[in-house]
Design an enzyme around this catalytic site. Structure first.
Site, PDB file in Angstrom:
ATOM      1  N   GLU A  67       0.658  -0.927   0.285  1.00  0.00           N
ATOM      2  CA  GLU A  67       0.241  -0.159  -0.395  1.00  0.00           C
ATOM      3  C   GLU A  67       0.576   1.564   0.218  1.00  0.00           C
ATOM      4  OE1 GLU A  67      -1.305   3.685   1.120  1.00  0.00           O
ATOM      5  OE2 GLU A  67      -1.531   2.708   2.831  1.00  0.00           O
TER       6      GLU A  67
ATOM      7  N   GLU B  35       4.644  11.426  -0.325  1.00  0.00           N
ATOM      8  CA  GLU B  35       5.500  10.364   0.713  1.00  0.00           C
ATOM      9  C   GLU B  35       5.207   8.676  -0.291  1.00  0.00           C
ATOM     10  OE1 GLU B  35       3.161  11.151   4.331  1.00  0.00           O
ATOM     11  OE2 GLU B  35       5.223  12.159   5.393  1.00  0.00           O
TER      12      GLU B  35
END
Length: 321
Positions: free
Chosen positions: A78, A87
């Site tokens: 993920e 990020e």
């Protein structure tokens, strides 16, 4: 990240979730769950409590520092961040793919598409700015420049609805996890030419993404999308085709963070303008968008937005930290 081999082996990032456990009761898999944060300690305890230590190996380390001696069948991660790439852990997936994935192996999610579209959001703008025009009977409009800077200097993570979107979405970047390289993620630039579907003030631009869970496939690059046509009709066709694919759940599994779908924790990323632009139906909104990794921290995102409409041109720069 989960890596797997032997009968069926997985490579999994972020084992703080229960995914690494869910994979095992239904197979004879070997699972490597790699996590850099301290949640790996708790993940190890959960694995022990479920008597899966012989199948699930939790590694408390950054992916780039792990040594795996065999090739794996599946990589699951993920990695998606806000605005898809903020990020983002995609570079770690690329590292794992290039070093450990078997030929013909599976990466999940397999593909992702980042979209953007101009939006109108009068209520949000008014709540942040117009308040200062009359603060309990006191004229504090001299605060407006500072209020706009504080409210809109950085991108905002929030949920909007499809009614806020002024045009058909534009594909900023399509990511094929089987072929994408780390270098092409360092800086992404693309031009857009969109047409407003209604009369409304343009308050900013929204970004969202879809993530697809599938095998290797092909998708036109941004350059191919632009060749021969840069009209909203082209983008609407691409977007509608993906919507139809999503509806066919037997063909493809897709996670959507679009305004018209159920909200997710990613929500949408909004880059608000300091000054709204009034647009009418069929008015062109055009410009370019550049997303680049920050030199300060490669997980930060520099945003350079150029936009023009109604004979007025502007530049908005921002950093997602």
């Amino acid at each position: 990240m989960i890596l797997g081999w032997r009968n069926f082996v997985h490579f999994f990032t972020s084992p703080g979730s229960s995914t690494s456990l869910l994979l095992n009761p239904f197979s004879h898999s070997q699972v490597y769950a790699i996590e850099a944060s301290d949640i790996a300690v708790q993940a190890s305890e959960v694995v022990k409590a479920n008597n899966l230590s012989d199948k699930v190996i939790v590694i408390h380390e950054r992916v780039e520092k792990v040594s795996i001696q065999e090739k794996v069948d599946v990589i699951i991660s993920e990695w998606m961040g806000y605005m898809l790439l903020y990020e983002s852990m995609l570079s770690s997936v690329i590292f794992a793919r290039d070093n450990w994935l078997k030929q013909g192996g599976l990466i999940l999610p397999s593909h992702a598409t980042l979209y953007m579209a101009p939006i109108t959001h009068s209520e949000r703008y008014s709540d942040s700015i117009d308040f200062w025009r009359d603060v309990y009977g006191i004229d504090m409009s001299v605060m407006l420049p500072l209020a706009k800077q504080c409210a809109f200097e950085e991108p905002s993570i929030e949920t909007i609805s499809a009614e806020n979107v002024l045009t058909w979405p534009f594909v900023v970047k399509f990511v094929d996890c089987y072929t994408v390289t780390a270098r092409e993620l360092e800086s992404i630039t693309t031009k857009y030419n969109l047409t407003s579907m209604l009369r409304a003030p343009l308050h900013g631009f929204a970004f969202w993404f879809d993530a697809e869970f599938n095998g290797p496939s092909t998708f036109p690059s941004n350059n191919n999308l632009l060749s021969g046509s840069s009209t909203s009709d082209l983008y609407s066709n691409v977007y509608n085709n993906q919507r139809r694919q999503k509806a066919k759940s037997d063909q493809v599994l897709m996670l959507s963070t679009a305004p018209e779908d159920e909200p997710t924790h990613w929500q949408q990323t909004i880059l608000y303008l300091y000054e709204p632009i009034e647009v009418i139906q069929d008015q062109t909104i055009e410009g370019s968008i550049t997303l680049s990794q920050s030199r300060e921290n490669p997980r930060f995102l520099n945003i350079h937005l150029e936009y023009s409409s109604g004979g007025r041109s502007f530049i908005k720069e921002s950093i997602m930290r």
